[in-house]
Design an enzyme around this catalytic site. Structure first.
Site: not given
Ligand code: A3P
Length: 338
Positions: A69, A137, A67, A306, A72
């Site tokens: 990023g 991870h 969680k 995000g 992304w």
């Molecule tokens: P939030 O729950 O705070 O919105 P991971 O990818 O490590 O599982 O992390 C998930 C987090 O990254 C979530 O945060 C999600 O919304 C955010 N996220 C996913 N895709 C993204 C993107 N393309 N750009 C920015 N944030 C992104």
């Protein structure tokens, strides 16, 4: 150290039941191994990547605490590395059709699954064309020796995020996932608690008892290595990426050995990668509006707000101060702050 674990990895099936157990985190039991809490089902995969994974000199590993990023970073690295074959503006780009997790796999995962099903899925990685992009991870200290050795020219990109936002993001993700699972299973899944209060998630997180935890040690391992060997480990921060995606994509491309040319910059290729991988664009894409990933997690659940600092909408100032104190105490003097 890494080498002395070789024996343990050889007999992981026997070792696992002897390790400290944590069952309060939905949805998987965790075991503590070499200082970190990892899903029990992943441990056989960890053993497999240590004993069987064959790195290639041009491998790119994308590492993160959950969680923070990951999704992304997977999208950005995939889009950047494959831009010759798949121009980012292409309407049929794989990232418009599939979830980033289906474009870049966790390298400890298929092996873990194959261990439990008796298959030999690490062949999946053998079949990938070079340069491969793989994700993990795992904490830095648990990456296989063959990957981190000076003689291995493979590179690691780490993305870190404010632990308070990672905690809140993980809690909301878990709530959504468990609700969906309970619904899908007709509410018969005994592993899933009907409610999972934030206070519980917070206490476990502060005790380091969450997937990949303690978060601050996960971050610190990669941070220290990025200082020691900046050519080997690139350390990115989610908040910085939000503030200036353009510069961070350029850094990522340079580090991966495929810098954007002046012509590409002028032609808007960097902007196109940023746009393709933006939260809104991925959220809207065909591949993410329905379907699930290999672990049965809904594709859409990886995309929420995000934002930086969303923890303010969920944690009390007291909770935030307590977690900050734990994290700051450990990171003090490291040069890293959130
Ligand atoms: P939030 O729950 O705070 O919105 P991971 O990818 O490590 O599982 O992390 C998930 C987090 O990254 C979530 O945060 C999600 O919304 C955010 N996220 C996913 N895709 C993204 C993107 N393309 N750009 C920015 N944030 C992104």
């Amino acid at each position: 150290g890494r080498r002395s674990w070789a024996a343990a990895f050889g007999d992981m099936a026997k070792l696992i039941p002897t390790l400290p157990l944590e069952t309060r985190c939905p949805t998987v039991p965790l075991r503590q191994f070499s200082g970190f809490w990892l899903p029990e089902m992943i441990l056989s995969g960890v053993a497999a990547v240590h004993t069987r994974f064959e790195p290639r000199p041009d491998d790119i590993f994308l590492a993160s605490f959950p969680k923070s990023g990951t999704t992304w970073l997977k999208a950005l690295a995939f889009a950047t590395l494959n831009r010759a074959q798949h121009p980012p503006s292409d309407p049929g780009h794989p990232l418009r059709l599939r979830n980033p997790h289906d474009c870049v796999s966790f390298f400890e995962l298929p092996s873990a699954l194959s261990e439990s099903t008796g298959g030999a899925q690490e062949d999946v990685f053998e079949a990938l064309p070079s340069p491969r992009v793989l994700a993990t991870h795992l904490p830095y200290s648990l990456l296989p020796e063959r990957v981190v050795a000076d003689s291995c020219s493979g590179r690691v990109v780490y993305v870190c995020r404010d632990p308070k936002d990672a905690l809140v993001s993980g809690w909301l993700f878990m709530k959504k996932h468990t609700a969906a699972t309970a619904k899908g299973a007709g509410g018969e899944d005994d592993d899933v608690p009907p409610t999972y209060p934030l206070q519980d998630a917070f206490e476990l997180f502060c005790a380091g008892r969450c997937v990949g935890g303690p978060q601050w040690l996960h971050v610190l391992g990669y941070w220290e290595e990025s200082r020691r060997r900046p050519d080997k480990v690139l350390f990115l921060q989610y908040e910085e990426m939000l503030r200036d995606p353009w510069t961070n994509v350029k850094r990522l491309a340079e580090f991966m050995g495929c810098p954007f040319t002046v012509e590409e910059e002028t032609a808007g290729t960097v902007d196109a990668v940023v746009e393709l991988c933006s939260l809104d664009s991925l959220k809207r894409s065909k591949g993410n509006r329905s379907g699930t990933t290999i672990l049965g997690i809904e594709n859409a659940s990886f995309f929420r707000k995000g934002a930086a600092g969303d923890w303010r909408n969920h944690l009390t100032p007291e909770m935030a101060a307590r977690l900050d104190e734990i994290v700051d105490g450990v990171l003090q003097g490291s040069g890293l702050t959130f």
